[in-house]
Write a protein that holds these residues in place. Structure first.
Motif, PDB file in Angstrom:
ATOM      1  N   GLY A   1       0.742  15.271  -5.411  1.00 51.72           N
ATOM      2  CA  GLY A   1       1.640  14.133  -5.623  1.00 51.72           C
ATOM      3  C   GLY A   1       2.775  14.117  -4.615  1.00 51.72           C
ATOM      4  N   LYS A   2       3.358  15.280  -4.376  1.00 53.00           N
ATOM      5  CA  LYS A   2       4.429  15.362  -3.380  1.00 53.00           C
ATOM      6  C   LYS A   2       3.911  14.986  -1.992  1.00 53.00           C
ATOM      7  N   ALA A   3       2.709  15.455  -1.670  1.00 50.53           N
ATOM      8  CA  ALA A   3       2.111  15.142  -0.364  1.00 50.53           C
ATOM      9  C   ALA A   3       1.871  13.643  -0.223  1.00 50.53           C
ATOM     10  N   ASP A   4       1.416  12.997  -1.294  1.00 52.64           N
ATOM     11  CA  ASP A   4       1.216  11.543  -1.263  1.00 52.64           C
ATOM     12  C   ASP A   4       2.532  10.815  -0.998  1.00 52.64           C
ATOM     13  N   GLN A   5       3.596  11.291  -1.619  1.00 50.41           N
ATOM     14  CA  GLN A   5       4.905  10.661  -1.422  1.00 50.41           C
ATOM     15  C   GLN A   5       5.394  10.824   0.010  1.00 50.41           C
ATOM     16  N   VAL A   6       5.200  12.008   0.565  1.00 45.57           N
ATOM     17  CA  VAL A   6       5.617  12.255   1.955  1.00 45.57           C
ATOM     18  C   VAL A   6       4.808  11.386   2.910  1.00 45.57           C
ATOM     19  N   SER A   7       3.514  11.287   2.644  1.00 52.28           N
ATOM     20  CA  SER A   7       2.648  10.461   3.487  1.00 52.28           C
ATOM     21  C   SER A   7       3.079   8.999   3.448  1.00 52.28           C
ATOM     22  N   ALA A   8       3.386   8.503   2.256  1.00 49.52           N
ATOM     23  CA  ALA A   8       3.826   7.111   2.119  1.00 49.52           C
ATOM     24  C   ALA A   8       5.141   6.888   2.860  1.00 49.52           C
TER      25      ALA A   8
ATOM     26  N   ALA B   1       3.568   9.771  -9.940  1.00 50.12           N
ATOM     27  CA  ALA B   1       2.854   9.983 -11.202  1.00 50.12           C
ATOM     28  C   ALA B   1       2.097  11.313 -11.186  1.00 50.12           C
ATOM     29  N   LYS B   2       1.404  11.589 -10.086  1.00 50.83           N
ATOM     30  CA  LYS B   2       0.662  12.851  -9.981  1.00 50.83           C
ATOM     31  C   LYS B   2       1.603  14.047 -10.088  1.00 50.83           C
ATOM     32  N   GLU B   3       2.735  13.951  -9.413  1.00 54.60           N
ATOM     33  CA  GLU B   3       3.693  15.051  -9.441  1.00 54.60           C
ATOM     34  C   GLU B   3       4.192  15.298 -10.862  1.00 54.60           C
ATOM     35  N   LYS B   4       4.547  14.227 -11.570  1.00 51.92           N
ATOM     36  CA  LYS B   4       5.076  14.367 -12.929  1.00 51.92           C
ATOM     37  C   LYS B   4       4.015  14.889 -13.900  1.00 51.92           C
ATOM     38  N   VAL B   5       2.779  14.392 -13.775  1.00 51.37           N
ATOM     39  CA  VAL B   5       1.705  14.874 -14.639  1.00 51.37           C
ATOM     40  C   VAL B   5       1.420  16.341 -14.334  1.00 51.37           C
TER      41      VAL B   5
ATOM     42  N   GLU C   1       0.831  -1.213   0.000  1.00 50.54           N
ATOM     43  CA  GLU C   1       0.000   0.000   0.000  1.00 50.54           C
ATOM     44  C   GLU C   1       0.860   1.256   0.000  1.00 50.54           C
ATOM     45  N   ASN C   2       1.927   1.248   0.788  1.00 50.58           N
ATOM     46  CA  ASN C   2       2.833   2.396   0.837  1.00 50.58           C
ATOM     47  C   ASN C   2       3.542   2.596  -0.500  1.00 50.58           C
ATOM     48  N   LYS C   3       3.984   1.500  -1.112  1.00 54.06           N
ATOM     49  CA  LYS C   3       4.651   1.592  -2.419  1.00 54.06           C
ATOM     50  C   LYS C   3       3.685   2.117  -3.475  1.00 54.06           C
ATOM     51  N   ALA C   4       2.433   1.648  -3.434  1.00 54.59           N
ATOM     52  CA  ALA C   4       1.430   2.099  -4.397  1.00 54.59           C
ATOM     53  C   ALA C   4       1.146   3.587  -4.219  1.00 54.59           C
ATOM     54  N   GLN C   5       1.042   4.033  -2.975  1.00 52.26           N
ATOM     55  CA  GLN C   5       0.789   5.454  -2.714  1.00 52.26           C
ATOM     56  C   GLN C   5       1.971   6.294  -3.184  1.00 52.26           C
ATOM     57  N   ASP C   6       3.179   5.803  -2.963  1.00 53.20           N
ATOM     58  CA  ASP C   6       4.366   6.522  -3.405  1.00 53.20           C
ATOM     59  C   ASP C   6       4.403   6.615  -4.931  1.00 53.20           C
ATOM     60  N   ALA C   7       4.115   5.512  -5.605  1.00 50.27           N
ATOM     61  CA  ALA C   7       4.117   5.495  -7.071  1.00 50.27           C
ATOM     62  C   ALA C   7       3.033   6.416  -7.627  1.00 50.27           C
TER      63      ALA C   7
END
Length: 64
Positions: A35-42, A18-22, A8-14
């Motif tokens: 996207g950055k917030a999702d990565q920090v949360s993961a 993706a969100k950040e790049k898009v 779940e953490n890897k999926a949230q990070d990925a």
């Protein structure tokens, strides 16, 4: 750390990556920041799980 939590953490990070790049590609700062917030949360969740695992391992050493 359970396998489900790790996945779940890897999926949230990925997803966050993706969100950040898009967001960056289309010039959408809100999506990029989400996207950055999702990565920090993961990363935070992953770190918390590692702390729990370490505490559990220490506890196991005292009970054996």
């Amino acid at each position: 750390m359970g396998i489900e939590d790790k996945a779940e953490n890897k999926a949230q990070d990925a997803s966050g990556t993706a969100k950040e790049k898009v967001g960056q590609a289309v010039g959408n700062d809100d999506l990029k920041n989400e996207g950055k917030a999702d990565q920090v949360s993961a990363a935070f969740k992953d770190g918390a799980e590692k702390v729990k695992d370490a505490a559990r391992n220490i506890g196991d050493k005292f009970t054996k």
